[in-house]
Design a protein around this motif. Sequence first.
Motif, PDB file in Angstrom:
ATOM      1  N   UNK A   6       0.924  -1.213  -0.062  1.00 32.03           N
ATOM      2  CA  UNK A   6       0.013  -0.064   0.177  1.00 32.03           C
ATOM      3  C   UNK A   6       0.922   1.254  -0.056  1.00 32.03           C
ATOM      4  N   UNK A   7       1.951   1.202   0.606  1.00 30.63           N
ATOM      5  CA  UNK A   7       2.861   2.275   0.448  1.00 30.63           C
ATOM      6  C   UNK A   7       3.629   2.528  -0.577  1.00 30.63           C
ATOM      7  N   UNK A   8       3.777   1.720  -1.514  1.00 30.33           N
ATOM      8  CA  UNK A   8       4.053   1.670  -2.846  1.00 30.33           C
ATOM      9  C   UNK A   8       3.180   2.198  -3.886  1.00 30.33           C
ATOM     10  N   UNK A   9       1.765   1.691  -3.327  1.00 27.87           N
ATOM     11  CA  UNK A   9       0.593   2.268  -4.157  1.00 27.87           C
ATOM     12  C   UNK A   9       0.334   3.727  -4.061  1.00 27.87           C
ATOM     13  N   UNK A  10       0.644   4.134  -2.687  1.00 29.92           N
ATOM     14  CA  UNK A  10       0.497   5.650  -2.397  1.00 29.92           C
ATOM     15  C   UNK A  10       1.465   6.372  -3.435  1.00 29.92           C
ATOM     16  N   UNK A  11       2.668   6.044  -3.132  1.00 37.20           N
ATOM     17  CA  UNK A  11       3.874   6.699  -4.031  1.00 37.20           C
ATOM     18  C   UNK A  11       3.635   6.714  -5.570  1.00 37.20           C
ATOM     19  N   UNK A  51      -1.535   2.910   8.150  1.00 39.98           N
ATOM     20  CA  UNK A  51      -1.833   4.255   7.757  1.00 39.98           C
ATOM     21  C   UNK A  51      -1.449   4.519   6.126  1.00 39.98           C
ATOM     22  N   UNK A  52      -0.949   3.615   5.598  1.00 36.61           N
ATOM     23  CA  UNK A  52      -0.799   3.864   4.133  1.00 36.61           C
ATOM     24  C   UNK A  52      -1.899   3.324   3.299  1.00 36.61           C
ATOM     25  N   UNK A  53      -2.994   2.545   3.808  1.00 35.39           N
ATOM     26  CA  UNK A  53      -4.049   2.194   3.197  1.00 35.39           C
ATOM     27  C   UNK A  53      -4.971   3.248   3.272  1.00 35.39           C
ATOM     28  N   UNK A  54      -4.959   3.913   4.460  1.00 39.26           N
ATOM     29  CA  UNK A  54      -5.833   5.169   4.431  1.00 39.26           C
ATOM     30  C   UNK A  54      -5.376   6.396   3.508  1.00 39.26           C
ATOM     31  N   UNK A  55      -4.183   6.637   3.489  1.00 41.17           N
ATOM     32  CA  UNK A  55      -3.523   7.512   2.728  1.00 41.17           C
ATOM     33  C   UNK A  55      -3.886   7.211   1.250  1.00 41.17           C
ATOM     34  N   UNK A  56      -3.839   5.943   1.020  1.00 38.94           N
ATOM     35  CA  UNK A  56      -4.181   5.579  -0.700  1.00 38.94           C
ATOM     36  C   UNK A  56      -5.633   5.484  -0.830  1.00 38.94           C
ATOM     37  N   UNK A  57      -6.582   5.272   0.077  1.00 36.72           N
ATOM     38  CA  UNK A  57      -7.909   5.684  -0.237  1.00 36.72           C
ATOM     39  C   UNK A  57      -8.107   7.158  -0.385  1.00 36.72           C
ATOM     40  N   UNK A  58      -7.603   7.906   0.645  1.00 34.39           N
ATOM     41  CA  UNK A  58      -7.612   9.337   0.425  1.00 34.39           C
ATOM     42  C   UNK A  58      -7.215   9.795  -1.009  1.00 34.39           C
ATOM     43  N   UNK A  59      -6.074   9.348  -1.243  1.00 33.86           N
ATOM     44  CA  UNK A  59      -5.486   9.716  -2.716  1.00 33.86           C
ATOM     45  C   UNK A  59      -6.700   9.406  -3.750  1.00 33.86           C
ATOM     46  N   UNK A  60      -6.952   8.025  -3.782  1.00 36.75           N
ATOM     47  CA  UNK A  60      -7.949   7.612  -4.711  1.00 36.75           C
ATOM     48  C   UNK A  60      -9.021   8.348  -4.826  1.00 36.75           C
ATOM     49  N   UNK A  61      -9.570   9.104  -3.714  1.00 34.37           N
ATOM     50  CA  UNK A  61     -10.876   9.588  -3.795  1.00 34.37           C
ATOM     51  C   UNK A  61     -10.726  10.946  -4.195  1.00 34.37           C
ATOM     52  N   UNK A  62      -9.147  11.671  -3.841  1.00 30.20           N
ATOM     53  CA  UNK A  62      -8.872  12.879  -4.601  1.00 30.20           C
ATOM     54  C   UNK A  62      -8.829  12.909  -6.094  1.00 30.20           C
ATOM     55  N   UNK A  63      -8.229  11.697  -6.536  1.00 34.33           N
ATOM     56  CA  UNK A  63      -8.365  11.349  -8.040  1.00 34.33           C
ATOM     57  C   UNK A  63      -9.624  11.237  -8.692  1.00 34.33           C
ATOM     58  N   UNK A  64     -10.343  10.532  -7.997  1.00 31.28           N
ATOM     59  CA  UNK A  64     -11.822  10.391  -8.444  1.00 31.28           C
ATOM     60  C   UNK A  64     -12.565  11.914  -8.710  1.00 31.28           C
ATOM     61  N   UNK A  65     -12.128  12.545  -7.612  1.00 26.09           N
ATOM     62  CA  UNK A  65     -13.037  13.893  -7.603  1.00 26.09           C
ATOM     63  C   UNK A  65     -12.439  14.868  -8.630  1.00 26.09           C
ATOM     64  N   UNK A  66     -11.043  14.588  -8.993  1.00 27.09           N
ATOM     65  CA  UNK A  66     -10.617  15.440 -10.015  1.00 27.09           C
ATOM     66  C   UNK A  66     -10.731  14.855 -11.193  1.00 27.09           C
ATOM     67  N   UNK A  67     -11.408  13.664 -11.346  1.00 24.35           N
ATOM     68  CA  UNK A  67     -11.935  13.151 -12.629  1.00 24.35           C
ATOM     69  C   UNK A  67     -13.319  13.340 -12.735  1.00 24.35           C
ATOM     70  N   UNK A  68     -13.835  13.876 -11.684  1.00 23.95           N
ATOM     71  CA  UNK A  68     -15.311  14.425 -11.444  1.00 23.95           C
ATOM     72  C   UNK A  68     -16.256  13.003 -11.619  1.00 23.95           C
TER      73      UNK A  68
END
Length: 102
Positions: A6-11, A51-68
């Motif tokens: 998950x840490x690698x996925x966040x990066x 923590x890296x799993x939570x960070x990944x979910x947050x980044x995925x949600x930001x990415x989804x929001x950027x893609x509308x």
Amino acid sequence: MLFAAADLAVGTKIHAILLERRVPKAVARGCMGMWLFNPLSLNVSTRGNFESVVAYLLLESIHALLRRRVGRAGALLAAAIHLKPYGFIYLPAFLACLDSDY
């Protein structure tokens, strides 16, 4: 192993979001490296903290929001908040992004 992956996925997600936002490749690579080689995140994820799993979910949600993709972004943010309540601080920013264009 799961948390280190998950840490690698966040990066990787940091790098992808920055490239999509037209940040220069060198800067995006540097930001990804700052996450991947941060001794604190390395130590936390290899000791079994998710923590890296939570960070990944947050980044995925930001990415989804950027893609509308508002529904996906909301579901991912809700999952992150369910795992760790500190993700709640992102909710006002998400709501501010939802304007008449959405």
